[in-house]
Design an enzyme around this catalytic site. Structure first.
Site, short mmCIF file in Angstrom:
data_model
loop_
_atom_site.label_atom_id
_atom_site.label_comp_id
_atom_site.label_asym_id
_atom_site.label_seq_id
_atom_site.Cartn_x
_atom_site.Cartn_y
_atom_site.Cartn_z
N ASP A 149 0.89 -1.16 0.00
CA ASP A 149 0.00 0.00 0.00
C ASP A 149 0.93 1.22 0.00
O ASP A 149 2.14 1.09 0.16
CB ASP A 149 -0.90 -0.02 1.26
CG ASP A 149 -1.80 1.21 1.34
OD1 ASP A 149 -2.34 1.62 0.30
OD2 ASP A 149 -1.96 1.77 2.44
N SER A 150 0.34 2.39 -0.13
CA SER A 150 1.15 3.61 -0.09
C SER A 150 1.66 3.89 1.32
O SER A 150 2.56 4.70 1.50
CB SER A 150 0.30 4.79 -0.55
OG SER A 150 -0.76 4.99 0.36
N CYS B 286 -4.61 -1.75 -1.60
CA CYS B 286 -4.80 -0.32 -1.86
C CYS B 286 -5.79 -0.19 -3.01
O CYS B 286 -5.56 -0.73 -4.10
CB CYS B 286 -3.44 0.28 -2.25
SG CYS B 286 -3.51 1.99 -2.78
N GLU C 244 -1.71 9.01 8.23
CA GLU C 244 -0.29 8.67 8.31
C GLU C 244 0.39 9.39 9.48
O GLU C 244 1.31 8.87 10.10
CB GLU C 244 0.44 9.02 7.00
CG GLU C 244 0.13 8.09 5.84
CD GLU C 244 0.71 6.69 6.02
OE1 GLU C 244 1.77 6.55 6.64
OE2 GLU C 244 0.07 5.73 5.54
N CYS D 228 -10.94 3.20 0.74
CA CYS D 228 -9.50 3.37 0.85
C CYS D 228 -9.11 2.58 2.09
O CYS D 228 -9.79 2.67 3.12
CB CYS D 228 -9.16 4.85 1.04
SG CYS D 228 -7.45 5.17 1.52
N HIS E 175 -6.92 2.93 4.19
CA HIS E 175 -6.57 3.74 5.37
C HIS E 175 -7.81 4.05 6.23
O HIS E 175 -7.68 4.28 7.43
CB HIS E 175 -5.98 5.09 4.95
CG HIS E 175 -4.53 5.05 4.57
ND1 HIS E 175 -4.08 4.51 3.40
CD2 HIS E 175 -3.42 5.52 5.22
CE1 HIS E 175 -2.77 4.65 3.33
NE2 HIS E 175 -2.34 5.25 4.42
N1 DGL Z 1 -4.75 2.99 1.10
C1 DGL Z 1 -4.80 3.60 -0.20
C2 DGL Z 1 -6.12 3.22 -0.88
O1 DGL Z 1 -6.72 2.23 -0.49
C3 DGL Z 1 -4.46 5.04 -0.07
C4 DGL Z 1 -4.11 5.72 -1.33
C5 DGL Z 1 -3.28 6.96 -1.19
O2 DGL Z 1 -2.11 6.85 -0.84
O3 DGL Z 1 -3.80 8.03 -1.48
O4 DGL Z 1 -6.59 3.86 -1.80
#
Ligand code: DGL
Length: 260
Positions: free
Chosen positions: A7-8, A71, A152, A184, A186
């Site tokens: 993931d990011s 993600c 984050e 998302c 997150h």
């Molecule tokens: N967790 C990512 C998602 O599900 C986040 C994406 C991002 O970094 O903007 O989309």
């Protein structure tokens, strides 16, 4: 059984948490690409490039049998190309749970919170139009600019985060939205904050269980199985908030810095 997940940033750990609960004997290698976060406000080509670099790393360094793109944004931007480029790898993506949310909603008013890139994805738009027509449901979309960064930083309930959520969620509350898709990975981390604004009865739809189910199905089709303890190794390409990792897993876990 070696499983790569990326993931990011921290978001995909919400998926890893579910994987650890239900898998056994899995070696899970997780990459948080925080050097390039957030993905959701970047062009598709760039997200694809990040996704390929991470997949190459996971294959060459950890010999993975399966990849979980934990993600929504990277799935929308890269999953088709990843499947083409790595035909022998099991690849499971993450998509907003529109179908379960629409079938669950009584008011037929459904909210979707996601990154701008996810909401602009072709596959998402087609499915949204199809399902909202078929089930006569109104979809309230909100692109949550800046929310991934707040999470984050560990600002799950700070004034700034709550103010952002209040602005985005008020129209949904006023319209009688009873179900919200967390589009998302997150966002499950701010479920409590969303409930504070929408009320405890709001239904929040996240996708870690369907991802796990699909992964287990594909592993068993390829006769890949294992038993015993799971092992989790965490890697990051940039900065990450250690207290958030501790909060997610209820214990301290070290994270190794890598260069891709
Ligand atoms: N967790 C990512 C998602 O599900 C986040 C994406 C991002 O970094 O903007 O989309």
């Amino acid at each position: 059984m070696n499983i790569g997940v990326f993931d990011s940033g921290l978001g995909g750990l919400t998926v890893v948490k579910t994987m650890l609960e239900y898998l056994s004997g899995a070696n899970i290698y997780y990459v948080a690409d925080t050097a390039n976060a957030p993905y959701g406000e970047k062009p598709k080509e760039q997200i694809l490039d990040f996704s390929i670099k991470i997949t190459d790393y996971l294959i060459s360094q950890h010999n993975i049998d399966a990849l979980v793109v934990a993600c929504n944004t990277a799935t929308s931007a890269a999953i088709n190309d990843l499947r083409e480029k790595y035909p022998n790898l099991i690849i499971v993506g993450t998509e907003p749970g529109l179908r379960p949310a629409i079938s669950h909603s009584h008011t037929k008013e459904v909210g979707v919170l996601a990154t701008p890139a996810t909401l602009n994805g072709e596959k998402y738009i087609t499915l949204r139009d199809e399902l909202s027509n078929e089930f006569n449901t109104y979809i309230h979309e909100q692109a949550c600019h800046g929310l991934v960064q707040q999470i984050e930083l560990g600002e799950l309930e700070s004034n700034k985060t709550m103010d952002m959520l209040e602005i985005w969620l008020k129209p949904m509350r006023d319209a009688g939205v009873d179900t919200i898709v967390l589009g998302c990975t997150h966002y499950p981390l701010i479920s409590d904050s969303i409930k504070k604004i929408m009320g405890q009865n709001i239904s929040l739809v996240e996708t870690s269980k369907p991802i796990l189910k699909r992964l287990m199905q594909l592993l068993s089709e390829k006769n890949i199985s294992s038993s015993g303890e799971n092992r989790l190794s965490l890697f990051t390409t940039g900065k990450i908030e250690p207290s958030m990792i501790e909060k997610i897993f209820d214990k301290k876990i070290t994270i190794e810095k890598i260069v891709l």
